[in-house]
Design a protein around this motif. Structure first.
Motif, short mmCIF file in Angstrom:
data_model
loop_
_atom_site.label_atom_id
_atom_site.label_comp_id
_atom_site.label_asym_id
_atom_site.label_seq_id
_atom_site.Cartn_x
_atom_site.Cartn_y
_atom_site.Cartn_z
N PRO A 172 0.81 -1.23 0.00
CA PRO A 172 0.00 0.00 0.00
C PRO A 172 0.84 1.27 0.00
CG PRO A 172 -0.76 -1.56 1.68
CD PRO A 172 0.56 -2.05 1.20
N VAL A 173 2.13 1.15 0.28
CA VAL A 173 3.02 2.30 0.31
C VAL A 173 3.84 2.37 -0.98
CG1 VAL A 173 4.98 3.37 1.48
CG2 VAL A 173 3.16 2.29 2.81
N THR A 174 4.53 1.26 -1.32
CA THR A 174 5.39 1.27 -2.50
C THR A 174 4.58 1.28 -3.79
OG1 THR A 174 5.48 -1.16 -2.58
CG2 THR A 174 7.15 -0.03 -1.25
N GLY A 175 3.44 0.56 -3.82
CA GLY A 175 2.78 0.31 -5.08
C GLY A 175 3.63 -0.66 -5.88
N PHE A 176 3.48 -0.67 -7.21
CA PHE A 176 4.31 -1.53 -8.05
C PHE A 176 4.96 -0.72 -9.15
CE2 PHE A 176 -0.05 -1.96 -9.89
CZ PHE A 176 0.19 -1.47 -11.17
N ALA A 177 6.07 -1.25 -9.67
CA ALA A 177 6.74 -0.69 -10.85
C ALA A 177 6.83 -1.81 -11.87
CB ALA A 177 8.12 -0.16 -10.49
N SER A 178 5.95 -1.77 -12.85
CA SER A 178 5.82 -2.85 -13.82
C SER A 178 6.30 -2.41 -15.19
CB SER A 178 4.36 -3.30 -13.90
OG SER A 178 4.16 -4.20 -14.97
N GLN A 179 7.00 -3.29 -15.89
CA GLN A 179 7.43 -2.99 -17.25
C GLN A 179 6.26 -2.99 -18.22
OE1 GLN A 179 10.47 -5.88 -18.07
NE2 GLN A 179 12.02 -4.80 -16.89
N PRO B 253 3.82 -7.05 -5.09
CA PRO B 253 4.03 -6.24 -6.31
C PRO B 253 5.03 -6.85 -7.28
CG PRO B 253 4.18 -4.89 -4.30
CD PRO B 253 4.17 -6.32 -3.88
N GLU B 254 5.91 -7.71 -6.77
CA GLU B 254 6.93 -8.29 -7.66
C GLU B 254 6.31 -9.16 -8.74
OE1 GLU B 254 11.13 -10.77 -7.22
OE2 GLU B 254 10.32 -9.66 -5.51
N ALA B 255 5.11 -9.67 -8.49
CA ALA B 255 4.45 -10.50 -9.49
C ALA B 255 4.10 -9.72 -10.75
CB ALA B 255 3.17 -11.10 -8.91
N LEU B 256 4.16 -8.39 -10.68
CA LEU B 256 3.82 -7.54 -11.82
C LEU B 256 5.04 -6.86 -12.43
CD1 LEU B 256 0.65 -5.79 -10.32
CD2 LEU B 256 0.72 -7.80 -11.80
N SER B 257 6.24 -7.15 -11.94
CA SER B 257 7.41 -6.38 -12.33
C SER B 257 7.86 -6.61 -13.76
CB SER B 257 8.58 -6.69 -11.38
OG SER B 257 8.30 -6.24 -10.07
N GLY B 258 7.88 -7.85 -14.23
CA GLY B 258 8.45 -8.15 -15.53
C GLY B 258 7.49 -7.95 -16.68
N ASN B 259 7.70 -8.73 -17.76
CA ASN B 259 6.85 -8.58 -18.94
C ASN B 259 6.50 -9.91 -19.58
OD1 ASN B 259 9.14 -9.29 -20.70
ND2 ASN B 259 9.90 -7.24 -20.21
N GLY B 260 6.70 -11.01 -18.85
CA GLY B 260 6.39 -12.32 -19.39
C GLY B 260 4.94 -12.72 -19.20
N PRO B 261 4.59 -13.92 -19.66
CA PRO B 261 3.20 -14.40 -19.54
C PRO B 261 2.73 -14.47 -18.09
CG PRO B 261 4.46 -15.77 -21.07
CD PRO B 261 5.45 -14.87 -20.40
N ALA B 262 3.63 -14.75 -17.14
CA ALA B 262 3.23 -14.84 -15.74
C ALA B 262 2.71 -13.51 -15.21
CB ALA B 262 4.42 -15.32 -14.89
N VAL B 263 3.26 -12.42 -15.73
CA VAL B 263 2.81 -11.08 -15.31
C VAL B 263 1.37 -10.85 -15.74
CG1 VAL B 263 3.19 -8.61 -15.61
CG2 VAL B 263 5.14 -10.14 -15.28
N LEU B 264 1.06 -11.23 -16.98
CA LEU B 264 -0.31 -11.09 -17.46
C LEU B 264 -1.27 -11.92 -16.62
CD1 LEU B 264 -2.45 -10.14 -19.47
CD2 LEU B 264 -1.75 -12.03 -20.98
N ARG B 265 -0.88 -13.15 -16.29
CA ARG B 265 -1.75 -14.00 -15.46
C ARG B 265 -1.95 -13.38 -14.07
NH1 ARG B 265 1.38 -18.13 -17.95
NH2 ARG B 265 2.71 -18.27 -16.09
#
Length: 485
Positions: free
Chosen positions: A86-93, A178-190
């Motif tokens: 709730p503080v950092t949020g996410f940084a996603s590619q 939030p790390e689950a959203l960091s990259g750009n592979g299929p796992a991020v979309l899921r």
């Protein structure tokens, strides 16, 4: 022959000039269009070509960067991701940035001009400035206590240092990594689809982006308005309040959950959380004065940033007297974020003065040099100092022998107010359990922490749900963590 050479030279010069004009057109005139073209990957490659700066809690980074060896080289990593999401949020590619990752993106990515002492030299050499670090105001122990206290329940906690406005804890549950959203592979979309389809809304920051009916915790504001307006001059004088109380202009009878509310004094009504007394007080004070007091506490303010935007809490000013009565007990259209209710408690603890809350203590370069330090925050007078003194007394009574005894801490003075907020169609939804409080250690010169807790889905029978039973123990754990710090 010489004439042909001169013509050829002139023609070559003309071609060269055309090339230069075209290059200037592309590099200068159309630069923004090319930079913004989705097919242009250079900005993304450049953005992720170096590690991102870190977000720090208690001097330790809760974020990091890992080298993937791909074109988009560095991905964001998070330590204790759900705790600080709730503080950092996410940084996603793929999906961009949120919360501190978004509000301080220029610093973290290294593009903020303040990080570079020689920006023109960097423009010439095309060198990149390393990302800076963002040092937060969070108290790690308080954050952990709030997160553990909420557990698997939906809810939120906000804690503030009353004298400064420093945010000490900001927790929302359920949470996510939030790390689950960091990259750009299929796992991020899921992960993205799963989080957005989850009915529990784990990416919703309930502490600052969700408003709730504050229920009886709003009676702190109503009591402040009544005392400031002179409607109440003696805490122990009977208020001439009927039980039940018929809402003005209607045949609807408002009742209480507890006995002994008829003609109760403000002290008794505050301890017993008498709806009838506070509904009548709101009507006696009037909508103008009630709205002014609510605004002084921060309600209806659309400009609050911490530094990311906060959903504005509301006190409806276009109400009739019956609606005003309900608004004055935290129902009807009265809505508040947990951060807003922590601000209410902080103002009481700070002698009536309200400091604007903030989350960023300072910003540093990658080498530790300070670029920005949070100075004195804007200060407003939410109520008269004498009113704050009286409210602190009332809130202490609630914890010492009222509905908030579960918040008591040995070796500290604690004030609080419970709340159970009705909502849903015909008020049939599971009531929200609220508790707002402040605490001062016996050896402290002033209160050290103000807390607001809301629990959405208390696991108990409807009639057994209460702020004192569900939310007060969480507030106690957070306050104890701060006092021990």
């Amino acid at each position: 022959m010489t004439r042909h050479i001169r013509c050829a030279a002139a023609f070559c010069a003309l071609l060269l000039a055309a090339l230069l004009v075209n290059a200037a057109r592309i590099q200068i005139v159309q630069a923004r269009a090319y930079d913004g073209n989705p097919a242009n990957r250079r900005p993304d490659i450049t953005r992720y070509a170096q590690p991102r700066g870190d977000i720090l809690v208690g001097g330790r980074p809760v974020t990091g960067s890992k080298d993937t060896g791909e074109h988009l080289r560095y991905e964001r990593t998070y330590r204790h991701g759900p705790l600080y999401a709730p503080v950092t949020g996410f940084a996603s590619q793929v999906y961009g940035t949120t919360f501190l990752e978004h509000a301080e993106d220029g610093v973290l990515s290294g593009t903020d001009p303040a990080l570079s002492p020689l920006p023109l030299w960097h423009d010439v050499t095309r060198a990149r400035t390393p990302g800076g670090d963002v040092v937060t105001t969070l108290d790690a122990a308080a954050q952990q206590a709030a997160f553990r206290g909420l557990g698997h329940r939906k809810g939120a906690v906000a804690a503030i240092e009353p004298a400064t406005g420093r945010i000490l804890a900001l927790v929302s549950t359920p949470s996510y990594d939030p790390e689950a959203l960091s990259g750009n592979g299929p796992a991020v979309l899921r992960s993205w689809l799963g989080l957005n389809e989850d009915p529990d809304k784990p990416m919703l920051n309930r502490a600052v982006r969700q408003t709730y009916p504050p229920g009886s915790t709003f009676k702190v504001v109503t009591a402040a308005a009544a005392l400031d307006a002179g409607v109440i001059t003696d805490l122990d004088e009977p208020t001439r309040s009927p039980d039940p109380y018929t809402l003005p202009g209607t045949v609807t009878a408002l009742r209480n959950e507890s006995a002994g509310c008829r003609n109760a004094s403000l002290r008794q009504a505050f301890e017993r959380s008498c709806n009838t007394v506070f509904a009548k007080l709101g009507v006696d004070v009037g909508v103008t004065a009630m709205a002014a007091t609510a605004h002084a506490f921060g309600f209806n303010d659309t400009r609050l940033r911490v530094p990311f935007p906060v959903a504005h809490s509301t006190f409806d000013t276009s109400v009739d007297r019956a609606q005003l009565a309900l608004s004055s007990i935290g129902q009807y259209n009265t809505r508040a974020t947990p951060l807003q209710m922590a601000m209410v408690s902080a103002a009481v603890a700070n002698g009536g003065q309200l400091r604007q809350p903030y989350l960023v203590e300072r910003i540093t370069t990658s080498r530790g040099g300070t670029v920005f330090t949070a100075g004195a925050r804007p200060l407003s007078q939410a109520m008269h100092p004498l009113t704050a003194t009286r409210l602190r007394e009332l809130m202490r009574n609630v914890v010492e022998h009222g509905t908030g005894t579960n918040a008591a801490i040995p070796g500290a003075t604690v004030g609080g107010k419970t709340g159970t907020a009705q909502h849903g169609v015909d008020n049939l939804g599971t009531p929200y359990a609220w508790f707002v409080s402040w605490a001062q250690g016996d050896h402290d010169l002033e209160p050290k922490v103000a807390v607001a807790v809301v629990v959405e889905d208390a696991a108990a029978h409807r009639r057994d749900i209460s702020g004192g039973g569900m939310a007060a123990p969480i507030a106690r754990a957070v306050m104890r963590a701060v006092l021990r710090s």
